[in-house]
Structures are given as C-alpha cells and as structure tokens.
Design a protein around this motif. Sequence first.
Motif, PDB file in Angstrom:
ATOM      1  N   ILE A 119      41.581  57.984  48.118  1.00 46.03           N
ATOM      2  CA  ILE A 119      41.467  56.715  48.855  1.00 46.03           C
ATOM      3  C   ILE A 119      42.736  55.886  48.690  1.00 46.03           C
ATOM      4  N   GLU A 120      43.224  55.821  47.449  1.00 46.22           N
ATOM      5  CA  GLU A 120      44.440  55.050  47.182  1.00 46.22           C
ATOM      6  C   GLU A 120      45.618  55.629  47.968  1.00 46.22           C
ATOM      7  N   TRP A 121      45.736  56.951  48.012  1.00 49.03           N
ATOM      8  CA  TRP A 121      46.809  57.591  48.769  1.00 49.03           C
ATOM      9  C   TRP A 121      46.721  57.204  50.242  1.00 49.03           C
ATOM     10  N   LYS A 122      45.523  57.254  50.801  1.00 49.71           N
ATOM     11  CA  LYS A 122      45.357  56.917  52.217  1.00 49.71           C
ATOM     12  C   LYS A 122      45.784  55.481  52.502  1.00 49.71           C
ATOM     13  N   LEU A 138      49.667  68.194  50.925  1.00 48.46           N
ATOM     14  CA  LEU A 138      48.915  68.578  49.729  1.00 48.46           C
ATOM     15  C   LEU A 138      47.682  67.694  49.548  1.00 48.46           C
ATOM     16  N   PHE A 139      47.850  66.386  49.708  1.00 47.47           N
ATOM     17  CA  PHE A 139      46.703  65.489  49.571  1.00 47.47           C
ATOM     18  C   PHE A 139      45.624  65.839  50.589  1.00 47.47           C
ATOM     19  N   SER A 140      46.023  66.071  51.830  1.00 51.11           N
ATOM     20  CA  SER A 140      45.057  66.391  52.881  1.00 51.11           C
ATOM     21  C   SER A 140      44.318  67.701  52.586  1.00 51.11           C
ATOM     22  N   GLU A 141      45.064  68.744  52.263  1.00 49.67           N
ATOM     23  CA  GLU A 141      44.452  70.052  51.961  1.00 49.67           C
ATOM     24  C   GLU A 141      43.548  69.980  50.740  1.00 49.67           C
ATOM     25  N   TRP A 142      44.034  69.316  49.698  1.00 51.48           N
ATOM     26  CA  TRP A 142      43.311  69.286  48.432  1.00 51.48           C
ATOM     27  C   TRP A 142      42.048  68.449  48.535  1.00 51.48           C
ATOM     28  N   GLU A 143      42.095  67.389  49.302  1.00 48.48           N
ATOM     29  CA  GLU A 143      40.889  66.580  49.477  1.00 48.48           C
ATOM     30  C   GLU A 143      39.805  67.398  50.166  1.00 48.48           C
ATOM     31  N   LYS A 144      40.172  68.131  51.206  1.00 50.13           N
ATOM     32  CA  LYS A 144      39.197  68.979  51.911  1.00 50.13           C
ATOM     33  C   LYS A 144      38.614  70.034  50.973  1.00 50.13           C
ATOM     34  N   LYS A 145      39.498  70.682  50.213  1.00 51.46           N
ATOM     35  CA  LYS A 145      39.029  71.730  49.307  1.00 51.46           C
ATOM     36  C   LYS A 145      38.145  71.159  48.210  1.00 51.46           C
ATOM     37  N   SER A 146      38.501  69.985  47.679  1.00 49.33           N
ATOM     38  CA  SER A 146      37.699  69.400  46.600  1.00 49.33           C
ATOM     39  C   SER A 146      36.305  69.010  47.097  1.00 49.33           C
ATOM     40  N   GLN A 192      55.432  66.972  52.375  1.00 48.78           N
ATOM     41  CA  GLN A 192      54.767  67.978  51.548  1.00 48.78           C
ATOM     42  C   GLN A 192      53.616  67.364  50.745  1.00 48.78           C
ATOM     43  N   LEU A 193      53.863  66.194  50.152  1.00 52.79           N
ATOM     44  CA  LEU A 193      52.819  65.529  49.367  1.00 52.79           C
ATOM     45  C   LEU A 193      51.653  65.115  50.262  1.00 52.79           C
ATOM     46  N   SER A 194      51.963  64.646  51.457  1.00 45.42           N
ATOM     47  CA  SER A 194      50.904  64.286  52.411  1.00 45.42           C
ATOM     48  C   SER A 194      50.035  65.488  52.741  1.00 45.42           C
ATOM     49  N   GLU A 232      51.102  55.042  54.126  1.00 44.34           N
ATOM     50  CA  GLU A 232      51.819  54.465  55.269  1.00 44.34           C
ATOM     51  C   GLU A 232      52.993  53.609  54.817  1.00 44.34           C
ATOM     52  N   GLU A 233      52.814  52.933  53.699  1.00 47.55           N
ATOM     53  CA  GLU A 233      53.888  52.112  53.150  1.00 47.55           C
ATOM     54  C   GLU A 233      55.080  52.991  52.736  1.00 47.55           C
ATOM     55  N   ILE A 234      54.782  54.117  52.135  1.00 48.95           N
ATOM     56  CA  ILE A 234      55.847  55.048  51.742  1.00 48.95           C
ATOM     57  C   ILE A 234      56.534  55.595  52.991  1.00 48.95           C
ATOM     58  N   ALA A 235      55.748  55.952  53.986  1.00 49.53           N
ATOM     59  CA  ALA A 235      56.310  56.455  55.244  1.00 49.53           C
ATOM     60  C   ALA A 235      57.231  55.410  55.869  1.00 49.53           C
ATOM     61  N   HIS A 236      56.833  54.157  55.767  1.00 51.07           N
ATOM     62  CA  HIS A 236      57.646  53.059  56.306  1.00 51.07           C
ATOM     63  C   HIS A 236      59.007  53.004  55.609  1.00 51.07           C
ATOM     64  N   HIS A 237      59.025  53.191  54.292  1.00 52.32           N
ATOM     65  CA  HIS A 237      60.300  53.214  53.550  1.00 52.32           C
ATOM     66  C   HIS A 237      61.202  54.329  54.074  1.00 52.32           C
TER      67      HIS A 237
END
Length: 114
Positions: free
Chosen positions: A11-14, A98-106, A94-96, A18-23
């Motif tokens: 949840i925190e990543w989501k 990973l978060f997406s794939e790992w959340e689905k798998k978890s 890559q981190l994005s 966007e803020e990181i993407a903005h940077h």
Amino acid sequence: MSENTAENIFIEWKRKSEEIAHHFKNRDRKSAKEPMVYFFQQFLKTIYLVNGMQPSDATDYKSDLKAFKHLPVNAIERLSFIEDQPDHYQSYIQLSELFSEWEKKSVILKKRGT
C-alpha cells in the motif's frame, strides 16, 4: 500479522511510487535515490515476510533468498541491479514490476495458505 505488514508495504509503495516517478520525470535522480533505497529495503522485507521469516538487517539478502521457497522471477539478479543503481530510472521500472508481481504472488500464496 506478517501478511498485514507485507500488505502495508504494498500500500505504501502504491501511494509513494508516483512521487518517485515524478523525480525521474524531472531528471532529479538525487531526489529519487533516497526513496528508491528505502523501498528497495521495504521490498526485501516483503520477501522475508511472505516466506514466513523475520527480516534481519538483510545485509546478506542474496544468500538468504537462495534458501527461500517463494521468490519473484530472477529476484536476486533484479534486486542486485536495483541495489547497484538505485538512482537510475530503469531501476525504478524494475522495482515497480517486482512490487506488482510479488503482490499478486503473495495474494495467491496467502489464499493457498502456503
């Protein structure tokens, strides 16, 4: 409890990604680096938690991950890339992923009770 902690990290990543993407969009790699390092560590925590382990300082995460039953595809290689270059846009992508794939798998693992 550990699932809730992993869920909170997702949840925190989501909320913050966007803020990181903005940077990166503004070519401000310096501002992107600190949150990237933070979320790299947070992502590692989710891997430990989903595998039923308590994250230590995770300094030797590569050898720890080799022993884990559940991992994202090519996790060690992908995480090494991010760790080596946290201020690169490709690391963010890559981190994005990973978060997406790992959340689905978890979620699947949680439903199976594994």
